[in-house]
Scaffold this active site. Structure first.
Site, PDB file in Angstrom:
ATOM      1  N   GLN A 194      -4.797  -2.040   9.401  1.00  0.00           N
ATOM      2  CA  GLN A 194      -4.618  -3.351   8.767  1.00  0.00           C
ATOM      3  C   GLN A 194      -5.168  -4.457   9.663  1.00  0.00           C
ATOM      4  OE1 GLN A 194      -3.234  -3.749   5.560  1.00  0.00           O
ATOM      5  NE2 GLN A 194      -3.987  -5.835   5.820  1.00  0.00           N
TER       6      GLN A 194
ATOM      7  N   ASP B 245     -11.382   2.069   3.649  1.00  0.00           N
ATOM      8  CA  ASP B 245     -11.695   0.643   3.469  1.00  0.00           C
ATOM      9  C   ASP B 245     -13.198   0.423   3.325  1.00  0.00           C
ATOM     10  OD1 ASP B 245      -9.562  -1.076   3.244  1.00  0.00           O
ATOM     11  OD2 ASP B 245      -9.189  -1.199   5.407  1.00  0.00           O
TER      12      ASP B 245
ATOM     13  N   LYS C 148       0.840  -1.211   0.000  1.00  0.00           N
ATOM     14  CA  LYS C 148       0.000   0.000   0.000  1.00  0.00           C
ATOM     15  C   LYS C 148       0.873   1.257   0.000  1.00  0.00           C
ATOM     16  CE  LYS C 148      -3.761  -2.536   2.021  1.00  0.00           C
ATOM     17  NZ  LYS C 148      -4.426  -3.070   3.190  1.00  0.00           N
TER      18      LYS C 148
END
Ligand code: NAP
Length: 281
Positions: free
Chosen positions: A94, A117, A50
């Site tokens: 994460q 997200d 990322k």
């Protein structure tokens, strides 16, 4: 029939290039903060990926690596601090978090306008009513692939295998928004093969190598394999028996090189969207 292979890697590169060009026109650089708690090696690889994507797109990124012993309170305080920062447009924590940390509470603490997200219940609700700012990265990547290859889903029967909150359910919603007729299958669905054979568009997101065989696929169907499994030899593979299904499908995604790179590219799109929401675009 031999299927056209949908090249997720090439398409992801195009999406990121589009993001990069748009970032250049922004008054301020979009920023993404990534939080990694603990030392899960797979998570480390994802976070590094990322950060590389951000660098490619001209997005500022910041990583917070916290020890596995981090308390819930410390983690929530960090999220709160990032929520308040104007240079941070997106916040990504994460997953999975180490044992003892409450994932749900952390995801709910991220400000909805920084929830790149798209896991916050507010954004999930917006998705449900079709008014979303963000789309969850993996299902959004699948829709981008269908669009890029000119596959119109309106009026088609789409069958989604899997009903998780991060893939199956939002995938079904996005397909429905685009006027597909959607069936969602799960571990309690009787006669999965029969359901699959009715699919014009089949999206497999289960996590079981070899689940989808050629006899389960209608001639000419579009087959999207979201899964990322490791086979006995340690090789990355999906849910779909690629070689045999490719003989029947009209389009198919490979694993690797299919949905995976698109998921990463869509995170960049969502960060750009967040920066726009914050008046930078
Ligand atoms: P998950 O949370 O484990 O969900 C799996 C789903 O599959 C569940 O809904 C489960 O049903 C269903 N299922 C299990 N066995 C089944 C069977 N025999 N027949 C039909 N349905 C069955 O997994 P996930 O997070 O959604 O991920 C799914 C796969 O996608 C994994 O391989 C994951 O690694 C991959 N993935 C890839 C990306 C990417 O970027 N390419 C991103 C995210 C995930 P129940 O609900 O009844 O248990």
């Amino acid at each position: 029939m031999s299927a056209t292979i949908i090249d997720g890697k090439a398409l992801a590169a195009q999406v990121k290039e589009r993001v990069r060009q748009q970032v250049e026109t922004f008054s301020q650089r979009p920023g993404l903060a990534v939080i990694l708690v603990g030392d899960n090696p797979a998570s480390r690889v994802y976070v590094d990926g990322k950060k590389r994507d951000c660098a490619e797109c001209g997005i500022y990124s910041e990583e917070y690596t916290l020890p596995a012993q981090t308390s819930q309170r410390e983690l929530l305080e960090l999220v709160e601090a990032l929520n308040g920062r104007a240079d941070v447009d997106g916040i990504l924590c994460q997953l999975p978090l180490p044992q003892g940390l409450d994932e749900r509470a952390v995801l709910r603490a991220i400000a909805p306008d920084k929830d790149v997200d798209c896991f916050h219940p507010y954004n999930v609700g917006e998705l449900m009513i079709g008014e979303q700012s963000f789309q969850p990265c993996t299902p959004a990547g699948v829709m981008e692939m269908l669009d890029a290859y000119g596959i119109d889903v309106a009026g088609k029967h789409a069958v989604v295998l899997g009903r998780s909150n991060i893939v199956g359910k939002p995938q079904a919603m996005l397909l429905l928004q685009r006027n597909a007729t959607v069936t969602i299958c799960h571990s309690r669905t009787p006669d999965l093969a029969e359901q699959c054979r009715r699919a014009d568009i089949l999206v497999a997101a289960v996590g079981q190598e070899g689940l989808v065989t050629a006899d389960m696929v209608k001639e000419g169907a579009v087959v999207i394999d979201v899964a990322m499994n490791r086979n006995a030899a340690g090789k990355l593979c999906g849910d779909v028996c690629f070689e045999e299904v490719a003989q029947k499908a009209s389009y198919i995604t490979p694993v690797p090189g299919g949905v995976g790179p698109m998921t990463r590219a869509m995170l960049m799109v969502n960060t750009l969207t967040a920066a726009r929401l914050h008046g930078k675009g």
